[in-house]
Design a protein around this motif. Structure first.
Motif, mmCIF file in Angstrom:
data_model
loop_
_atom_site.group_PDB
_atom_site.id
_atom_site.type_symbol
_atom_site.label_atom_id
_atom_site.label_comp_id
_atom_site.label_asym_id
_atom_site.label_seq_id
_atom_site.Cartn_x
_atom_site.Cartn_y
_atom_site.Cartn_z
ATOM 1 N N PHE A 97 -8.405 7.784 -1.279
ATOM 2 C CA PHE A 97 -9.625 7.209 -0.715
ATOM 3 C C PHE A 97 -10.125 8.016 0.479
ATOM 4 O O PHE A 97 -11.332 8.232 0.630
ATOM 5 C CB PHE A 97 -9.370 5.760 -0.281
ATOM 6 N N ALA A 98 -9.207 8.451 1.341
ATOM 7 C CA ALA A 98 -9.622 9.119 2.576
ATOM 8 C C ALA A 98 -10.217 10.495 2.314
ATOM 9 O O ALA A 98 -11.189 10.893 2.973
ATOM 10 C CB ALA A 98 -8.433 9.228 3.528
ATOM 11 N N GLY A 112 -3.872 5.901 -0.379
ATOM 12 C CA GLY A 112 -4.618 6.003 0.862
ATOM 13 C C GLY A 112 -5.294 7.353 1.020
ATOM 14 O O GLY A 112 -6.460 7.440 1.428
ATOM 15 N N TYR A 113 -4.586 8.433 0.658
ATOM 16 C CA TYR A 113 -5.179 9.770 0.746
ATOM 17 C C TYR A 113 -6.269 9.972 -0.307
ATOM 18 O O TYR A 113 -7.245 10.694 -0.071
ATOM 19 C CB TYR A 113 -4.099 10.835 0.604
ATOM 20 N N LYS A 123 0.846 -1.195 0.000
ATOM 21 C CA LYS A 123 0.000 0.000 0.000
ATOM 22 C C LYS A 123 0.885 1.249 0.000
ATOM 23 O O LYS A 123 2.028 1.217 0.449
ATOM 24 C CB LYS A 123 -0.915 0.006 1.226
ATOM 25 N N GLY A 133 -14.246 8.217 1.552
ATOM 26 C CA GLY A 133 -13.583 8.106 2.847
ATOM 27 C C GLY A 133 -14.549 8.048 4.004
ATOM 28 O O GLY A 133 -14.320 7.320 4.984
ATOM 29 N N TYR A 176 -9.258 -0.298 1.491
ATOM 30 C CA TYR A 176 -8.004 -0.324 0.719
ATOM 31 C C TYR A 176 -6.850 -0.867 1.567
ATOM 32 O O TYR A 176 -5.984 -1.590 1.051
ATOM 33 C CB TYR A 176 -7.694 1.089 0.227
ATOM 34 N N ILE A 224 -3.068 8.686 8.096
ATOM 35 C CA ILE A 224 -2.956 7.781 6.942
ATOM 36 C C ILE A 224 -1.551 7.197 6.804
ATOM 37 O O ILE A 224 -1.397 5.985 6.575
ATOM 38 C CB ILE A 224 -3.382 8.502 5.644
ATOM 39 N N HIS A 254 -10.892 4.083 2.543
ATOM 40 C CA HIS A 254 -9.460 3.924 2.802
ATOM 41 C C HIS A 254 -9.197 2.714 3.706
ATOM 42 O O HIS A 254 -8.141 2.092 3.610
ATOM 43 C CB HIS A 254 -8.885 5.201 3.433
#
Length: 437
Positions: A190-191, A187-188, A182, A196, A204, A232, A201
């Motif tokens: 999605f968040a 990640g960001y 990952k 989010g 994921y 994150i 996230h």
């Protein structure tokens, strides 16, 4: 523990129990052998059909088969708008067979199917479902916000899907770690996106329980979602820890299921009244008590703000202690073979283990009834008393007969200068002999 040894591979009946086991002798007990066995029950076609017919629109049969991603997709889209649900009624035998094959061969559990990809492409491909399935998260998010790149990308993917699936499976067979690694950028994505607040996230980052919790509580009422913007990088690092090439099997056992203080505090506020932080720490009794007493009338909820670090430390310490034995077995594993502990009469040493690690067995305590064989005589001319206890075929006949009569078992031997006085002699006999002289 040693390398697992599969059973039940090949053709087996539905519902059969597969197992991977390893064993080792118990330290100090040469005749006792511990076997570690992970039972794996194969999925049943009948049970899958029952779930599909009753709750198939909500993906119940996919959850049963361990296909969590498909289960969530069905849950939020009512079985891919009913199309996936109808298709599954015809392909359930194939789904069950594929699931059981992956249970028997864990190295293939990440392989993807062309049929699955096409089912996600139509009709939900406009939202990038097939790209999420193939772990192309960037393209998936792009399709979400552009409606499949205005429909053009969606049409092109109808031709590209078989090639994308083959490419993904080739990377799985080559053990490409980038498939599972990952990164903070994704990640960001999605968040910070609207996904989010629904836990995108967390899905994921392979935290499905947290994802489901966010989906039903809208990111813990938005509080957890906002906090996740700042943590994150830490969540990504935790997700990648098991994938580090220098990580040993002992480290995986040690770090697995570790609890974190930031996760516990996010659950404490604002849902601590329902005991979520206690459920997270597997204190299910306390969690149920908080749920029905509103955090023990709010008093326990307030106190937990101060004692939560101690609760997390206590859980992790207990977890380390419970897994200490498993780590010891892993440390004695032979390269390319099973972990075996050889027991001898004087020492116990793991084969292929740490050099010089010898453990002595516990001392044996002798008791009168512990031995059935009479001990060897130190002096040939001496007569030994009869010891209580069960008889044995290995004892001499004279001893067995004496046990019934209660008399001395051995005949008297001729005295020699080296022999001590006969057992049972009295001062009276000695006085008689002197008087005769």
């Amino acid at each position: 523990m040693g390398k697992g040894r599969g059973r039940g591979e090949g053709t087996s009946k539905p519902g059969a129990v597969l197992s991977r086991e390893s064993s080792a002798n118990v330290v100090g007990s040469p005749n006792v052998r511990i076997t570690f066995q992970n039972a794996i029950k194969e999925k049943s076609i009948v049970e899958t059909y029952i779930l599909a017919l009753a709750l198939g629109l909500f993906g119940a049969h996919h959850f049963y088969l361990g296909r969590t991603g498909f289960g969530l997709a069905y849950f939020f889209t009512f079985g891919l708008l009913g199309i996936g649900y109808v298709a599954d009624l015809f392909r359930i035998p194939c789904l069950v067979a594929d699931t059981n094959r992956k249970l028997r061969e864990p190295s293939t559990r990440h392989e993807k199917s062309v049929i699955d990809a096409y089912l996600l492409w139509f009709p939900c491909g406009f939202f990038g479902f097939h790209h999420f399935y193939l772990r192309n998260y960037g393209l998936g998010l792009l399709y979400v916000f552009t409606f499949g790149v205005f429909g053009i990308g969606w049409l092109i993917d109808a031709v590209r899907i078989p090639f994308m699936v083959d490419e993904f499976n080739d990377r799985v067979k080559s053990n490409d770690l980038s498939l599972h690694t990952k990164n903070s950028f994704d990640g960001y994505l999605f968040a910070l996106s609207p996904l989010g607040i629904l836990g995108g996230h967390h899905y994921y980052l392979n935290r499905p329980v947290w994802g489901i919790l966010y989906s039903f509580t809208f990111g813990l009422m938005g509080v957890g979602w906002v906090f996740d913007w700042f943590r994150i990088p830490f969540l990504v690092r935790r997700a990648n820890e098991p994938l580090q090439p220098t990580l040993t099997s002992s480290d995986v056992v040690k770090n697995g299921d570790k609890k974190y203080l930031d996760d516990a505090y996010i659950l404490l506020f604002p849902f601590g009244f329902t005991g979520l932080h206690h459920f997270y720490l597997r204190r299910h009794g306390w969690g149920a008590l908080y749920f029905f007493t509103f955090g023990v009338l709010g008093i326990g909820y307030l106190i937990d703000y101060f004692r939560l670090p101690c609760l997390v430390s206590e859980y992790n310490r207990a977890r380390d202690e419970n897994r200490r034995i498993a780590t010891n077995f892993l440390s004695s594993q032979q390269p390319g073979g099973a972990s075996v502990i050889t027991v001898t009469s004087t020492s116990i040493m793991p084969q292929g283990g740490i050099s010089g690690s010898v453990m002595q067995p516990p001392p044996q305590v002798w008791s009168p009834g512990a031995f059935t064989n009479y001990p060897p005589q130190q002096y040939p001319g001496a007569i030994y008393p009869v010891l209580p206890g069960p008889t044995s075929p290995e004892q001499p006949p004279s001893y067995v007969e004496a046990m019934g009569r209660g008399s001395a078992p051995y005949p008297a031997a001729m005295p020699t200068p080296q022999s001590p006085p006969r057992y049972g002699s009295t001062d009276q006999s000695d006085t008689t002999q002197k008087s005769k002289i």
